[in-house]
Motif scaffolding. Structure first.
Motif, PDB file in Angstrom:
ATOM      1  N   UNK A 187      48.994   0.949 -19.016  1.00 55.39           N
ATOM      2  CA  UNK A 187      48.526   0.616 -19.756  1.00 55.39           C
ATOM      3  C   UNK A 187      50.295   0.590 -20.251  1.00 55.39           C
ATOM      4  N   UNK A 188      50.646   0.545 -21.203  1.00 54.14           N
ATOM      5  CA  UNK A 188      52.190   0.890 -21.022  1.00 54.14           C
ATOM      6  C   UNK A 188      53.328   1.117 -20.196  1.00 54.14           C
ATOM      7  N   UNK A 189      53.703  -0.048 -19.083  1.00 50.63           N
ATOM      8  CA  UNK A 189      54.684   0.240 -18.011  1.00 50.63           C
ATOM      9  C   UNK A 189      53.920   0.513 -16.748  1.00 50.63           C
ATOM     10  N   UNK A 190      52.737   0.687 -16.933  1.00 54.07           N
ATOM     11  CA  UNK A 190      52.157   1.590 -15.832  1.00 54.07           C
ATOM     12  C   UNK A 190      51.156  -0.065 -15.265  1.00 54.07           C
ATOM     13  N   UNK A 191      50.807  -0.179 -13.600  1.00 53.14           N
ATOM     14  CA  UNK A 191      50.034  -1.816 -13.468  1.00 53.14           C
ATOM     15  C   UNK A 191      48.872  -1.781 -12.572  1.00 53.14           C
ATOM     16  N   UNK A 192      48.900  -3.041 -11.964  1.00 53.25           N
ATOM     17  CA  UNK A 192      47.498  -2.897 -10.364  1.00 53.25           C
ATOM     18  C   UNK A 192      48.396  -2.182  -9.820  1.00 53.25           C
ATOM     19  N   UNK A 193      50.099  -1.856  -9.954  1.00 56.60           N
ATOM     20  CA  UNK A 193      50.059  -0.886  -8.380  1.00 56.60           C
ATOM     21  C   UNK A 193      49.995   0.178  -8.528  1.00 56.60           C
ATOM     22  N   UNK A 194      50.197   0.707 -10.227  1.00 56.76           N
ATOM     23  CA  UNK A 194      50.235   1.801 -10.489  1.00 56.76           C
ATOM     24  C   UNK A 194      48.722   2.014  -9.857  1.00 56.76           C
TER      25      UNK A 194
ATOM     26  N   UNK B 234      43.397  -9.359 -15.607  1.00 50.67           N
ATOM     27  CA  UNK B 234      45.305  -8.676 -16.030  1.00 50.67           C
ATOM     28  C   UNK B 234      45.285 -10.129 -16.980  1.00 50.67           C
ATOM     29  N   UNK B 235      44.637 -10.663 -17.696  1.00 53.84           N
ATOM     30  CA  UNK B 235      44.720 -11.730 -19.136  1.00 53.84           C
ATOM     31  C   UNK B 235      43.436 -11.487 -20.084  1.00 53.84           C
ATOM     32  N   UNK B 236      42.439 -10.296 -19.449  1.00 50.82           N
ATOM     33  CA  UNK B 236      41.308  -9.502 -20.370  1.00 50.82           C
ATOM     34  C   UNK B 236      41.666  -9.238 -21.512  1.00 50.82           C
ATOM     35  N   UNK B 237      42.955  -8.576 -21.251  1.00 52.49           N
ATOM     36  CA  UNK B 237      43.573  -8.010 -23.316  1.00 52.49           C
ATOM     37  C   UNK B 237      43.908  -9.602 -23.842  1.00 52.49           C
ATOM     38  N   UNK B 238      44.986  -9.931 -22.928  1.00 53.12           N
ATOM     39  CA  UNK B 238      44.889 -10.883 -23.636  1.00 53.12           C
ATOM     40  C   UNK B 238      44.114 -11.969 -24.286  1.00 53.12           C
ATOM     41  N   UNK B 239      43.040 -12.622 -23.620  1.00 53.03           N
ATOM     42  CA  UNK B 239      42.069 -13.380 -24.024  1.00 53.03           C
ATOM     43  C   UNK B 239      41.291 -12.706 -24.801  1.00 53.03           C
ATOM     44  N   UNK B 240      41.012 -11.605 -25.289  1.00 48.05           N
ATOM     45  CA  UNK B 240      40.192 -11.133 -26.088  1.00 48.05           C
ATOM     46  C   UNK B 240      41.234 -10.916 -27.386  1.00 48.05           C
TER      47      UNK B 240
END
Length: 434
Positions: A159-166, A204-210
């Motif tokens: 979510x906000x400020x977290x990513x795949x590494x998290x 990585x692009x799923x939300x924006x693509x949606x």
């Protein structure tokens, strides 16, 4: 800064998440009234199932110990395991987590997924900590949550400020606490992981693509073309960037962008890819991008455009600025970017809002695909993922659009009604224990 972490600073940090619980409850009650929701089920859905608060110590790089507060709110699991992101932000608190968890329940239900809703995070400004400190904070938070998460119980995501590494740190920590024979079977405890750690190609692009698909479906229903349409984006992280990327390919024109460092515009158009490359070498900042001019942050939503995409944090469109918006379509890339008062003004002005639980649901749909991929021991290719996402989003959009037309309601009310009715049906069929 990667696109996965670019949302770190893509919001105006001076705007806290205030009143989100009031917003989601008013939205829920409005839809519940419309469908005459059973009073017993209304009571159940009005509260959360579980609220976990953990305080945990972490040793910093300099040897000092700091105490952090983390949250995980589990709203409802009538349809399946709790599902929802973890955010690292100073505004994280129990009320924000409650509201976001409830929105996730409606979002997963609307998408037809076998999930409930959960949300959480840590009250922290991650920009103040080193990578090694963030790793220790994340691992210690995961350990503190213990059995409150699990691949068949509660499945976090970025979510906000977290990513795949998290997510990779969370998965590794969680699996390390399991018996040896069970470790590999728990890889799907989180979604949004790196590709090499069981992640889904294209997640990585799923939300924006949606978000892009929702706008495209709206344009198709409205018998209009996206070619030449002007759009503005608040937040240029994963959601904002990918939505802009796909819209530009449709011929739409990005004319303004806002992040925490400032706002820029060019009514002749801003190259999405050039801006992305610029932000990558400028610590995520869009300020001073060539061939653009600075805009007063408070006037961002007043800029001339056809489509507005708020893709940052909540409560960005309010009664203070809703009357100034010139866009005819608001596509909610963020969770709760429009509060109830702002929405009333927009609807009275005839502005269409594609609600967050529909518009940005591509992320949780992608998470579901990753969860299935891990669960079944499969590896899906990018074209397969995108085709499945397209189909799933179109089904949801058509249901909401048709319901709105038939019931003469706005798209948010339609989305909430459909989502709540699916959960109501589950309770009616199963009954209430004991």
């Amino acid at each position: 800064m990667t696109t996965a972490t670019a949302d770190l600073k893509k919001v105006t940090k001076k705007v806290p998440i205030i009143g989100m619980m009031d917003n989601v409850m008013e939205q829920f009650n409005s839809a519940a009234d419309h469908i005459n929701l059973h009073q017993s089920i209304r009571k159940i859905l009005s509260i959360t199932n579980n609220e976990i608060l953990v305080n945990f110590p972490v040793k910093m790089d300099n040897g000092d110990v700091e105490i952090f507060t983390g949250y995980r709110v589990q709203h409802n699991n009538a349809l399946g395991p709790y599902k929802g992101g973890l955010r690292y932000h100073p505004t994280v608190d129990i009320d924000a987590a409650r509201a976001l968890a409830m929105w996730m329940t409606w979002k997963t239900s609307l998408a037809g997924l076998p999930y409930g809703g959960g949300k959480g995070g840590i009250k922290i400004d991650p920009s103040k900590y080193s990578q090694s400190e963030l790793e220790r904070i994340t691992r210690r938070f995961t350990f503190a949550l213990a059995d409150n998460i699990g691949p068949e119980h509660d499945i976090p995501a970025p979510d906000v400020n977290t990513n795949s590494q998290t997510m990779a740190w969370i998965a590794d920590t969680y699996m390390s606490t399991r018996p040896p024979a069970e470790r590999t079977a728990n890889q799907h405890v989180v979604t949004g992981k790196p590709d090499a750690s069981g992640g889904l190609e294209g997640r990585d692009r799923a939300t924006g693509y949606g978000v892009y698909l929702s706008i495209k479906f709206w344009a198709d229903k409205s018998n209009t073309s996206l070619d030449g349409k002007k759009f503005i984006v608040q937040g240029f992280g994963n959601v904002g960037y990918w939505a802009a990327h796909f819209l530009e390919k449709e011929g739409a024109k990005l004319v303004a962008v806002q992040d925490a460092t400032g706002s820029i515009q060019n009514q002749n158009g801003i190259s999405v890819e050039d801006l992305f490359k610029y932000s990558q070498i400028n610590d995520g900042s869009i300020v001073n991008f060539p061939d653009s001019k600075t805009v007063d942050t408070k006037k961002f939503f007043t800029l001339d455009c056809d489509i507005c995409i708020p893709a940052a944090l909540g409560n960005q469109i309010t009664k203070e600025n809703a009357h100034q918006i010139k866009a005819r379509l608001i596509a909610e890339g963020a969770n709760g970017p429009t509060n109830v008062e702002g929405e009333k003004i927009l609807l009275e002005r005839g502005i269409t809002i594609i609600p967050d639980i529909l518009c940005n649901s591509g992320g949780v749909v992608g998470s579901y695909f990753e969860w299935l991929q891990n669960r079944n021991g499969e590896i899906w290719q990018l074209d397969e993922v995108m085709a499945k996402l397209d189909k799933k989003m179109k089904e949801s959009f058509n249901k909401v659009f048709d319901y709105a037309i038939n019931e003469t309601v706005d798209l948010r009310t339609a989305a909430f009604c459909i989502a709540i009715q699916r959960i109501e049906k589950a309770y009616i069929q199963r009954g209430i224990f004991p």
